[in-house]
Design an enzyme around this catalytic site. Structure first.
Site, PDB file in Angstrom:
ATOM      1  N   HIS A  22     -35.239  -3.335 -27.215  1.00 62.35           N
ATOM      2  CA  HIS A  22     -35.677  -1.985 -26.837  1.00 62.35           C
ATOM      3  C   HIS A  22     -36.043  -1.935 -25.353  1.00 62.35           C
ATOM      4  CE1 HIS A  22     -37.113  -1.660 -31.263  1.00 62.35           C
ATOM      5  NE2 HIS A  22     -36.064  -0.867 -31.147  1.00 62.35           N
ATOM      6  N   LYS A  46     -39.512   5.155 -44.814  1.00 64.99           N
ATOM      7  CA  LYS A  46     -39.541   3.774 -44.317  1.00 64.99           C
ATOM      8  C   LYS A  46     -40.934   3.187 -44.477  1.00 64.99           C
ATOM      9  CE  LYS A  46     -35.861   3.323 -40.862  1.00 64.99           C
ATOM     10  NZ  LYS A  46     -35.572   3.048 -39.461  1.00 64.99           N
ATOM     11  N   ARG A  95     -25.737  -2.033 -30.506  1.00 63.43           N
ATOM     12  CA  ARG A  95     -25.586  -3.480 -30.594  1.00 63.43           C
ATOM     13  C   ARG A  95     -24.205  -3.888 -31.072  1.00 63.43           C
ATOM     14  NH1 ARG A  95     -31.097  -3.684 -33.851  1.00 63.43           N
ATOM     15  NH2 ARG A  95     -30.244  -1.629 -34.238  1.00 63.43           N
ATOM     16  N   SER A 132     -35.842  -5.022 -35.040  1.00 65.27           N
ATOM     17  CA  SER A 132     -37.228  -4.990 -35.528  1.00 65.27           C
ATOM     18  C   SER A 132     -37.304  -5.589 -36.928  1.00 65.27           C
ATOM     19  CB  SER A 132     -37.756  -3.549 -35.545  1.00 65.27           C
ATOM     20  OG  SER A 132     -37.818  -3.031 -34.245  1.00 65.27           O
TER      21      SER A 132
HETATM   22  P1  ADP Z   1     -34.232   3.263 -35.691  1.00 64.10           P
HETATM   23  O1  ADP Z   1     -35.001   3.104 -36.955  1.00 64.10           O
HETATM   24  O2  ADP Z   1     -34.107   4.660 -35.226  1.00 64.10           O
HETATM   25  O3  ADP Z   1     -32.934   2.499 -35.624  1.00 64.10           O
HETATM   26  P2  ADP Z   1     -35.257   1.202 -33.966  1.00 64.10           P
HETATM   27  O4  ADP Z   1     -36.652   1.084 -33.470  1.00 64.10           O
HETATM   28  O5  ADP Z   1     -34.769   0.144 -34.876  1.00 64.10           O
HETATM   29  O6  ADP Z   1     -35.209   2.624 -34.626  1.00 64.10           O
HETATM   30  O7  ADP Z   1     -34.249   1.319 -32.754  1.00 64.10           O
HETATM   31  C1  ADP Z   1     -34.363   2.309 -31.765  1.00 64.10           C
HETATM   32  C2  ADP Z   1     -33.147   2.268 -30.861  1.00 64.10           C
HETATM   33  O8  ADP Z   1     -33.090   1.018 -30.182  1.00 64.10           O
HETATM   34  C3  ADP Z   1     -31.809   2.405 -31.581  1.00 64.10           C
HETATM   35  O9  ADP Z   1     -30.922   3.119 -30.751  1.00 64.10           O
HETATM   36  C4  ADP Z   1     -31.345   0.975 -31.712  1.00 64.10           C
HETATM   37  O10 ADP Z   1     -29.934   0.887 -31.801  1.00 64.10           O
HETATM   38  C5  ADP Z   1     -31.834   0.401 -30.401  1.00 64.10           C
HETATM   39  N1  ADP Z   1     -32.012  -1.042 -30.463  1.00 64.10           N
HETATM   40  C6  ADP Z   1     -32.770  -1.733 -31.333  1.00 64.10           C
HETATM   41  N2  ADP Z   1     -32.685  -3.059 -31.099  1.00 64.10           N
HETATM   42  C7  ADP Z   1     -31.850  -3.210 -30.038  1.00 64.10           C
HETATM   43  C8  ADP Z   1     -31.327  -4.336 -29.320  1.00 64.10           C
HETATM   44  N3  ADP Z   1     -31.647  -5.584 -29.666  1.00 64.10           N
HETATM   45  N4  ADP Z   1     -30.471  -4.109 -28.296  1.00 64.10           N
HETATM   46  C9  ADP Z   1     -30.127  -2.838 -27.977  1.00 64.10           C
HETATM   47  N5  ADP Z   1     -30.575  -1.744 -28.618  1.00 64.10           N
HETATM   48  C10 ADP Z   1     -31.416  -1.907 -29.635  1.00 64.10           C
END
Ligand code: ADP
Length: 150
Positions: A22, A46, A95, A132
């Site tokens: 992030h 969730k 990703r 996450s």
């Molecule tokens: P959501 O539940 O909306 O997917 P996340 O907190 O998991 O929320 O992710 C928020 C954003 O960050 C999403 O666009 C996700 O693709 C991106 N993201 C999460 N992890 C990574 C990573 N390791 N590299 C790039 N983008 C990421």
């Protein structure tokens, strides 16, 4: 479109917890916008590991010296939240093709219905494997996840 003079983007997510993946996306999105609102969405379906308050404090602490970054929590549609903030853009990280497949229709709908454009940033290969949910799995089992989070 409101706020045409300022480019405001929302970076929505669960951030349960915020990871290095992030942070990399946020840092790379910064030069593109005047303001980025990191928006923690509450999704009733969730189950969260960290409370909304803890997630918000963690993100605020991380970016406290950057005036271009704001942190907020919201409920409901991301597009509705964007409108309330005068934001014209949504930033998302990609990703892999699974992320792409998931994001494509949402981005198309947000554009068609709300006139909000999505800006995608491809993950840095160094962080592309981080999610996450992996951090939560490691945490739940008492492992060391310190290399995956800021
Ligand atoms: P959501 O539940 O909306 O997917 P996340 O907190 O998991 O929320 O992710 C928020 C954003 O960050 C999403 O666009 C996700 O693709 C991106 N993201 C999460 N992890 C990574 C990573 N390791 N590299 C790039 N983008 C990421």
């Amino acid at each position: 479109m409101s706020n045409t003079s300022k480019k405001i983007a929302v970076f929505p997510g669960s951030f349960d917890p915020i990871t290095l993946g992030h942070v990399d996306i946020i840092n790379r999105a910064l030069p593109l916008f005047d303001t980025i609102i990191i928006a923690i969405g509450s999704n009733a379906t969730k189950n969260h590991m960290w409370s909304l308050r803890d997630r918000k404090i963690a993100i605020e602490t991380l970016f406290k010296n950057n005036d271009a970054i704001k942190v907020a929590a919201y409920e409901g549609l991301t597009a509705t939240f964007c409108k309330s903030q005068g934001a014209q853009f949504i930033v998302r990280g990609l990703r892999n093709s699974t992320d792409f497949e998931y994001e494509q229709t949402i981005a198309q709908a947000n554009d068609k219905v709300n006139g909000i454009d999505s800006v995608f940033i491809i993950s840095n290969p160094e962080y592309g494997f981080i999610s996450s949910s992996i951090v939560r799995d490691i945490a739940r089992n008492g492992g060391d996840y310190s290399k995956l989070v800021p």
